[in-house]
Write an enzyme that holds these catalytic residues in place. Structure first.
Site, PDB file in Angstrom:
ATOM      1  N   CYS A   7       0.868  -1.190   0.000  1.00 49.19           N
ATOM      2  CA  CYS A   7       0.000   0.000   0.000  1.00 49.19           C
ATOM      3  C   CYS A   7       0.902   1.237   0.000  1.00 49.19           C
ATOM      4  CB  CYS A   7      -0.989  -0.020   1.163  1.00 49.19           C
ATOM      5  SG  CYS A   7      -0.245  -0.012   2.807  1.00 49.19           S
ATOM      6  N   ARG A  13      -3.397  -0.613   5.414  1.00 43.67           N
ATOM      7  CA  ARG A  13      -3.990  -1.712   4.637  1.00 43.67           C
ATOM      8  C   ARG A  13      -3.087  -2.930   4.489  1.00 43.67           C
ATOM      9  NH1 ARG A  13      -5.245   2.160  -0.300  1.00 43.67           N
ATOM     10  NH2 ARG A  13      -3.307   3.006   0.585  1.00 43.67           N
ATOM     11  N   SER A  14      -1.857  -2.722   3.993  1.00 36.99           N
ATOM     12  CA  SER A  14      -1.025  -3.906   3.702  1.00 36.99           C
ATOM     13  C   SER A  14      -0.621  -4.689   4.963  1.00 36.99           C
ATOM     14  CB  SER A  14       0.183  -3.559   2.825  1.00 36.99           C
ATOM     15  OG  SER A  14       1.020  -2.604   3.431  1.00 36.99           O
TER      16      SER A  14
HETATM   17  P1  4NP Z   1      -1.823   2.832   4.057  1.00 37.91           P
HETATM   18  O1  4NP Z   1      -2.472   4.188   4.619  1.00 37.91           O
HETATM   19  O2  4NP Z   1      -1.248   3.181   2.688  1.00 37.91           O
HETATM   20  O3  4NP Z   1      -2.969   1.898   3.989  1.00 37.91           O
HETATM   21  O4  4NP Z   1      -0.750   2.430   5.054  1.00 37.91           O
HETATM   22  C1  4NP Z   1      -1.804   5.403   4.707  1.00 37.91           C
HETATM   23  C2  4NP Z   1      -0.922   5.636   5.742  1.00 37.91           C
HETATM   24  C3  4NP Z   1      -0.309   6.857   5.883  1.00 37.91           C
HETATM   25  C4  4NP Z   1      -0.550   7.855   4.949  1.00 37.91           C
HETATM   26  C5  4NP Z   1      -1.426   7.626   3.907  1.00 37.91           C
HETATM   27  C6  4NP Z   1      -2.050   6.401   3.788  1.00 37.91           C
HETATM   28  N1  4NP Z   1       0.082   9.122   5.087  1.00 37.91           N
HETATM   29  O5  4NP Z   1      -0.304  10.055   4.340  1.00 37.91           O
HETATM   30  O6  4NP Z   1       0.969   9.283   5.931  1.00 37.91           O
END
Ligand code: 4NP
Length: 150
Positions: A7, A13-14
């Protein structure tokens, strides 16, 4: 079989996808390896998001051994299947692929449960209520992965 879940941040998610698939693998005594990472290194070295830890815990899965890491070029050699959570992860991973063999390893994870629909696992980072839905989608996809490849 070596599977990589990818992700953006590798904290929401991952890590859930990794924990869910590892649990199903253990239940079926399969000789598979699963890891996860992010296309960004924004959260490198961090634990999964507390909301992902909580939802996994509600379903009896402990993901607190995981630490965020960034996708590296060598992952495209190391793993047999690389699952993107959404289309932007998919495009970012594809940019690193150097051969057709590597290109063909990269898939959208929800296509395993909902073939050819190109559905995305929505990013729950800004939505406290999104984690249950994400968990259910990933559980369905991981079950389909087991049925397909086991
Ligand atoms: P992930 O979610 O891709 O499912 O781990 C996110 C985690 C952090 C951020 C964006 C999405 N961020 O902008 O820091």
């Amino acid at each position: 079989m070596k599977i990589l879940m990818v992700c953006l941040g590798n904290i929401c998610r991952s890590p859930l996808a990794e924990g869910i698939l590892k649990t199903k693998i253990t239940e079926r005594a399969l000789d598979w390896e699963v890891d996860s990472c992010g296309t960004s290194g924004w959260h490198s070295g961090e634990l999964p998001d507390p909301r992902s830890i909580d939802i996994a815990h509600q379903y009896g899965i402990d993901i607190t051994d995981q630490r965020s890491r960034k996708l590296v070029v060598d992952d495209l050699n190391e793993f047999d299947i690389i699952y993107a959570m959404d289309s932007s992860n998919f495009i970012d991973i594809k940019r690193l692929a150097k051969s057709e063999l590597q290109q063909n390893k990269i898939k959208l994870i929800l296509n395993e449960a909902w073939a050819d629909q190109n559905r995305a696992v929505p990013d729950p980072y800004w939505d406290d209520n999104g984690f249950e839905k994400v968990y259910q989608m990933l559980d369905k996809a991981c079950e389909a992965i087991i049925e397909k490849y086991a």
